[in-house]
Scaffold this motif. Structure first.
Motif, PDB file in Angstrom:
ATOM      1  N   LEU A 204     -13.526   1.848  -1.585  1.00 25.04           N
ATOM      2  CA  LEU A 204     -12.489   2.727  -2.135  1.00 25.04           C
ATOM      3  C   LEU A 204     -11.368   1.922  -2.779  1.00 25.04           C
ATOM      4  N   ARG A 205     -10.977   0.831  -2.120  1.00 26.70           N
ATOM      5  CA  ARG A 205      -9.944  -0.040  -2.701  1.00 26.70           C
ATOM      6  C   ARG A 205     -10.376  -0.544  -4.076  1.00 26.70           C
ATOM      7  N   GLY A 206     -11.621  -0.984  -4.171  1.00 24.40           N
ATOM      8  CA  GLY A 206     -12.108  -1.462  -5.449  1.00 24.40           C
ATOM      9  C   GLY A 206     -12.197  -0.368  -6.490  1.00 24.40           C
ATOM     10  N   VAL A 207     -12.623   0.806  -6.070  1.00 18.28           N
ATOM     11  CA  VAL A 207     -12.791   1.926  -6.989  1.00 18.28           C
ATOM     12  C   VAL A 207     -11.465   2.345  -7.616  1.00 18.28           C
ATOM     13  N   VAL A 208     -10.371   2.321  -6.839  1.00 18.28           N
ATOM     14  CA  VAL A 208      -9.079   2.721  -7.402  1.00 18.28           C
ATOM     15  C   VAL A 208      -8.397   1.574  -8.145  1.00 18.28           C
ATOM     16  N   GLY A 209      -8.992   0.386  -8.112  1.00 13.34           N
ATOM     17  CA  GLY A 209      -8.493  -0.712  -8.929  1.00 13.34           C
ATOM     18  C   GLY A 209      -7.454  -1.595  -8.301  1.00 13.34           C
ATOM     19  N   ASP A 210      -7.285  -1.538  -6.972  1.00 14.60           N
ATOM     20  CA  ASP A 210      -6.286  -2.379  -6.312  1.00 14.60           C
ATOM     21  C   ASP A 210      -6.895  -3.724  -5.949  1.00 14.60           C
ATOM     22  N   SER A 211      -6.198  -4.806  -6.271  1.00 15.50           N
ATOM     23  CA  SER A 211      -6.696  -6.144  -5.949  1.00 15.50           C
ATOM     24  C   SER A 211      -6.563  -6.462  -4.471  1.00 15.50           C
ATOM     25  N   GLY A 212      -5.636  -5.820  -3.786  1.00 15.29           N
ATOM     26  CA  GLY A 212      -5.463  -5.999  -2.355  1.00 15.29           C
ATOM     27  C   GLY A 212      -5.158  -4.662  -1.699  1.00 15.29           C
ATOM     28  N   LEU A 213      -5.538  -4.508  -0.447  1.00 20.59           N
ATOM     29  CA  LEU A 213      -5.360  -3.229   0.253  1.00 20.59           C
ATOM     30  C   LEU A 213      -3.940  -3.094   0.783  1.00 20.59           C
ATOM     31  N   THR A 214      -3.302  -1.978   0.455  1.00 19.60           N
ATOM     32  CA  THR A 214      -2.050  -1.563   1.081  1.00 19.60           C
ATOM     33  C   THR A 214      -2.385  -0.368   1.946  1.00 19.60           C
ATOM     34  N   TYR A 215      -1.997  -0.412   3.238  1.00 23.18           N
ATOM     35  CA  TYR A 215      -2.558   0.539   4.204  1.00 23.18           C
ATOM     36  C   TYR A 215      -1.535   0.840   5.289  1.00 23.18           C
ATOM     37  N   LEU A 216      -1.505   2.111   5.707  1.00 19.95           N
ATOM     38  CA  LEU A 216      -0.735   2.529   6.874  1.00 19.95           C
ATOM     39  C   LEU A 216      -1.656   3.349   7.765  1.00 19.95           C
ATOM     40  N   GLY A 217      -1.994   2.776   8.913  1.00 19.78           N
ATOM     41  CA  GLY A 217      -2.875   3.456   9.862  1.00 19.78           C
ATOM     42  C   GLY A 217      -2.166   3.696  11.168  1.00 19.78           C
ATOM     43  N   LYS A 218      -2.418   4.861  11.754  1.00 23.65           N
ATOM     44  CA  LYS A 218      -1.792   5.212  13.023  1.00 23.65           C
ATOM     45  C   LYS A 218      -2.855   5.340  14.119  1.00 23.65           C
ATOM     46  N   SER A 219      -2.505   4.890  15.317  1.00 22.66           N
ATOM     47  CA  SER A 219      -3.342   5.030  16.494  1.00 22.66           C
ATOM     48  C   SER A 219      -4.702   4.375  16.256  1.00 22.66           C
ATOM     49  N   TYR A 220      -5.808   5.135  16.367  1.00 24.64           N
ATOM     50  CA  TYR A 220      -7.116   4.544  16.054  1.00 24.64           C
ATOM     51  C   TYR A 220      -7.120   3.920  14.660  1.00 24.64           C
ATOM     52  N   GLY A 221      -6.320   4.464  13.755  1.00 28.28           N
ATOM     53  CA  GLY A 221      -6.235   3.885  12.424  1.00 28.28           C
ATOM     54  C   GLY A 221      -5.775   2.442  12.435  1.00 28.28           C
ATOM     55  N   THR A 222      -5.126   2.001  13.523  1.00 25.66           N
ATOM     56  CA  THR A 222      -4.751   0.590  13.635  1.00 25.66           C
ATOM     57  C   THR A 222      -5.988  -0.270  13.887  1.00 25.66           C
ATOM     58  N   TYR A 223      -6.955   0.272  14.612  1.00 20.39           N
ATOM     59  CA  TYR A 223      -8.210  -0.454  14.832  1.00 20.39           C
ATOM     60  C   TYR A 223      -8.980  -0.573  13.526  1.00 20.39           C
ATOM     61  N   LEU A 224      -9.035   0.521  12.759  1.00 17.22           N
ATOM     62  CA  LEU A 224      -9.680   0.485  11.455  1.00 17.22           C
ATOM     63  C   LEU A 224      -9.016  -0.558  10.554  1.00 17.22           C
ATOM     64  N   GLY A 225      -7.682  -0.582  10.545  1.00 18.29           N
ATOM     65  CA  GLY A 225      -6.975  -1.541   9.712  1.00 18.29           C
ATOM     66  C   GLY A 225      -7.165  -2.975  10.174  1.00 18.29           C
ATOM     67  N   ALA A 226      -7.113  -3.202  11.488  1.00 17.86           N
ATOM     68  CA  ALA A 226      -7.278  -4.558  12.013  1.00 17.86           C
ATOM     69  C   ALA A 226      -8.693  -5.062  11.766  1.00 17.86           C
ATOM     70  N   LEU A 227      -9.674  -4.174  11.906  1.00 16.07           N
ATOM     71  CA  LEU A 227     -11.054  -4.567  11.661  1.00 16.07           C
ATOM     72  C   LEU A 227     -11.278  -4.863  10.179  1.00 16.07           C
ATOM     73  N   TYR A 228     -10.645  -4.078   9.318  1.00 12.74           N
ATOM     74  CA  TYR A 228     -10.703  -4.371   7.883  1.00 12.74           C
ATOM     75  C   TYR A 228     -10.159  -5.778   7.612  1.00 12.74           C
ATOM     76  N   ALA A 229      -9.009  -6.073   8.189  1.00 13.96           N
ATOM     77  CA  ALA A 229      -8.395  -7.385   7.959  1.00 13.96           C
ATOM     78  C   ALA A 229      -9.267  -8.507   8.490  1.00 13.96           C
ATOM     79  N   ASP A 230      -9.975  -8.269   9.581  1.00 14.69           N
ATOM     80  CA  ASP A 230     -10.854  -9.279  10.143  1.00 14.69           C
ATOM     81  C   ASP A 230     -12.071  -9.502   9.243  1.00 14.69           C
ATOM     82  N   LEU A 231     -12.553  -8.431   8.614  1.00 12.28           N
ATOM     83  CA  LEU A 231     -13.702  -8.540   7.714  1.00 12.28           C
ATOM     84  C   LEU A 231     -13.312  -9.062   6.339  1.00 12.28           C
ATOM     85  N   PHE A 232     -12.134  -8.653   5.860  1.00 14.70           N
ATOM     86  CA  PHE A 232     -11.712  -8.962   4.492  1.00 14.70           C
ATOM     87  C   PHE A 232     -10.285  -9.513   4.453  1.00 14.70           C
ATOM     88  N   PRO A 233     -10.003 -10.607   5.138  1.00 16.68           N
ATOM     89  CA  PRO A 233      -8.613 -11.078   5.231  1.00 16.68           C
ATOM     90  C   PRO A 233      -7.982 -11.400   3.877  1.00 16.68           C
TER      91      PRO A 233
END
Length: 514
Positions: A204-233
Motif C-alpha cells: 500500500l505504501r508503494g501504491v500511494v507513492g510514498d518513499s517511506g512509511l508514515t504511520y500511527l498505530g494504536k494498541s495491536y496496531g503498535t505490533y503491526l507497526g513494530a513488525l513492519y519496522a523489523d521487516l522493512f527498517p
C-alpha cells in the motif's frame, strides 16, 4: 490480545462508531515520487506498480481495493484484495499517514471514517489519512466462522468457570469456535498473521507513492507497526506506536498483566465515582466499591440480570464483565458506566449489555462484524499458546488472584488457540517470544498511558527499550491510548514528530490533562 474481552482499538472506535458515511467525493490527490513504487523483488513488482481505481465513497473519502498475494512465498499464486480508504490532505500535502486502530480485528476503514475527530487539523492538512482493513478483517478477505446466534452463545460463556460442567462448556465452546473457523475459512487461516499484514501495508505504501512509511498505530496496531519496522527498517519515515503491545511478553504473561491493567482502571474509576454526583456505590471507600462490583458479578453469575432489549440474551457474568470493561477504555465514558452500574445494582443489565455490544461489535439487529473471529484467527497464528484444559484452568486461577474481576475472563478468552487447526504459513508465527529490534530504522515514537487498562504502561517501556531506535513518551492519565484523548502535550509531541520529524526527549512524561 486474544479473548472475548478485548478489541484493543475500542477506545478510538467508540468515537468511530458514531460516524456514518455520506455521499460526496473529492478529487484524487497527486501521487508523489516513483522510487517507492519499485518492488523489493521482481516477483512482487506487479503489486507495487498497480494503480487502484480510487472512487468517491462519501464525505470526501475515496475507496479502492489493492491486490496482494495470499502467500508472499508464492507471489504468482492466489491473490486477495485489501480494502483501503483515504481522506485527501486539506492543505499542502507531504504524503500519506497510514493508521490502524488495533484489535486485531478492528476495521481500519471504519476508524478512518472518524478522521475529522481522531486526528489534528495539522495532520489532516499535511497528510492523506489512509486506513485499511488488514487481511482477514472486515472488507479484506474476511475470516468467517460462526453465525451470530453461535457467537452470542460463545461470547456469553462463563469466563470464570468453577464447576466441571462450566469448564466442559468452555472446552466445547472453544473447540467449536476453532472448528467453525476451519470449516468456513480453512484455506485463509494460515495467511492472516500480522507479518503478512505488514507486507500488505508495504505494498500500500508503494501504491500511494510514498518513499517511506508514515504511520500511527494504536494498541495491536503498535505490533503491526513494530513488525513492519523489523521487516522493512529502511522504509520507515516515522512511526507512532500508541498504547504499545510488548512482543517480548509471552501470551499467558500478557493476559495476566492485561487483566491487572483492567483492575487498575476499575480502581481508578471507583475513586473518580466516589467523588462524583450520581455515584451508585453505597460504600464510600474504594475497597468497598470494588467489593460491590464483585457482588454484582457474583449475582449475575447466579441470577442473570434483566434484559430489556428484547433479544432473549441472558445477561450472566460474561456479558456483565464485558459491559463494565467497555467504558474503562475511555475515561470520558465513565459517567455512562456510573449510570449503567446504578441500573445493574437494581437488577437491570440492559445498559451494560448495550456497552458490551460495542466492544464485540454486535449491531442492534444482532449481526456481528467479523471482529471477534478475525481477532482470534490472527492472534492464534501470531503467537504460541499453551495446550490443554488443565493448563488454562491453572493459569486462570493464578490470574484471578492477581486480578479478581478480570483475570479468569482474560485467560479463558485465549482457549480456542489451544485447539487452533493451523499454524502460520512460512513460519511467521513466533516459535518463541522475542523482541522486535528494527535495526537501522530512524527514531520510532512509542507512547504509553500510565493507567491504560488494556496495554499497561510497562509494555510501552518494554517496546521502546527493545526497538533499536525507540523513544518513549509517557502520559500520566487514564484510558486506552493517549493521542487525541485530551492531552495537548501528547498531541503536540506526536504532531511535531509526524510532520517535522522532531523527536521528543526520551522518557518524557506528559501530565494528566486538566
Amino acid at each position: 490480545m486474544t479473548n472475548r474481552l478485548l478489541a484493543a482499538g475500542t477506545a478510538a472506535l467508540l468515537i468511530a462508531a458514531l460516524v456514518g458515511a455520506c455521499s460526496t467525493s473529492q478529487e484524487s490527490p497527486a501521487k508523489t515520487g516513483t522510487d517507492a513504487r519499485k518492488a523489493p523483488t521482481a516477483a512482487l513488482q506487479s503489486f507495487y506498480s498497480q494503480t487502484p481505481d480510487w472512487a468517491g465513497c462519501g464525505e470526501g473519502f475515496e475507496c479502492a481495493k489493492v491486490k496482494v498475494p495470499l502467500d508472499y512465498a508464492k507471489p504468482s499464486g492466489e491473490q486477495i484484495e485489501i480494502s483501503a480508504i483515504r481522506l485527501p490532505a486539506t492543505g499542502e500535502r507531504m504524503g500519506s499517514l497510514f493508521i490502524n486502530p488495533g484489535g486485531p480485528g478492528a476495521s481500519g476503514i471504519q476508524y478512518a471514517r472518524a478522521a475529522p475527530f481522531l486526528f489534528s487539523d495539522d495532520l489532516r492538512a499535511r497528510f492523506d489519512i489512509v486506513g485499511f482493513d488488514p487481511r482477514g478483517v472486515g472488507e479484506s478477505a474476511p475470516v468467517t466462522c460462526m453465525t451470530s446466534h453461535q457467537l452470542d452463545a460463545y461470547v456469553g460463556l462463563d469466563g470464570s468457570p468453577d464447576t466441571p460442567a462450566e469448564i466442559a462448556a468452555q472446552e466445547n465452546g472453544s473447540k467449536s469456535f476453532a472448528a467453525a473457523c476451519q470449516a468456513k475459512s480453512g484455506s485463509l487461516l494460515p495467511f492472516v498473521g500480522t507479518a503478512n499484514a505488514a507486507r500488505d501495508m508495504d505494498v500500500l505504501r508503494g501504491v500511494v507513492g510514498d518513499s517511506g512509511l508514515t504511520y500511527l498505530g494504536k494498541s495491536y496496531g503498535t505490533y503491526l507497526g513494530a513488525l513492519y519496522a523489523d521487516l522493512f527498517p529502511k522504509r520507515v519515515r516515522a512511526l507512532v506506536l500508541d498504547g504499545a503491545v510488548d512482543p517480548a511478553v509471552s501470551s499467558f504473561s500478557a493476559n495476566k498483566v492485561q487483566a491487572q491493567g483492567f483492575e487498575v482502571a476499575l480502581k481508578a474509576f471507583t475513586e473518580d465515582c466516589l467523588r462524583a454526583s450520581g455515584c451508585p456505590f453505597t460504600s464510600r471507600t474504594v475497597d468497598g466499591a470494588m467489593a460491590e462490583v464483585s457482588g454484582l458479578l457474583q449475582k449475575a453469575d447466579e441470577h442473570p440480570l434483566r434484559n430489556d432489549l428484547g433479544d432473549g440474551r441472558v445477561i450472566g457474568e460474561a456479558w456483565t464483565v464485558l459491559g463494565i470493561v467497555t467504558p474503562l477504555y475511555d475515561h470520558q465514558q465513565w459517567p455512562r458506566l456510573r449510570a449503567a452500574l446504578g441500573q445493574a445494582f437494581k437488577g437491570d443489565g440492559s445498559d451494560l449489555l448495550r456497552m458490551a455490544d460495542i466492544l464485540v461489535d454486535r449491531r442492534p439487529d444482532g449481526v456481528y462484524s467479523n471482529q471477534t473471529e478475525s481477532n482470534m484467527a490472527i492472534n492464534c497464528v501470531d503467537h504460541p499458546y499453551p495446550k490443554g484444559t488443565a493448563t488454562y484452568e491453572k493459569a486462570a486461577v493464578d490470574a484471578a488472584k492477581a486480578a479478581p474481576h478480570f483475570g479468569s475472563f482474560v485467560m479463558w478468552g485465549s482457549f480456542p488457540c489451544s485447539f487452533w487447526p493451523v499454524k502460520a504459513a512460512g513460519g511467521d508465527a513466533a516459535d518463541s517470544v522475542k523482541p522486535l529490534k528494527a535495526e537501522g530504522a530512524p527514531p520510532i515514537l512509542v507512547v504509553g498511558t500510565v493507567r491504560d487498562p488494556a496495554t499497561p504502561y510497562e509494555w510501552a517501556k518494554g517496546l521502546a527499550s527493545e526497538l533499536s531506535s525507540g523513544v518513549l513518551l509517557g502520559y500520566d492519565g487514564d484510558g486506552h491510548t493517549a493521542y487525541r484523548t485530551g492531552s495537548a502535550c501528547v498531541d503536540t509531541a506526536v504532531d511535531d514528530y509526524l510532520i517535522a520529524l522532531r523527536v521528543p526527549k526520551n522518557d518524557m512524561v506528559c501530565p494528566e490533562a486538566g
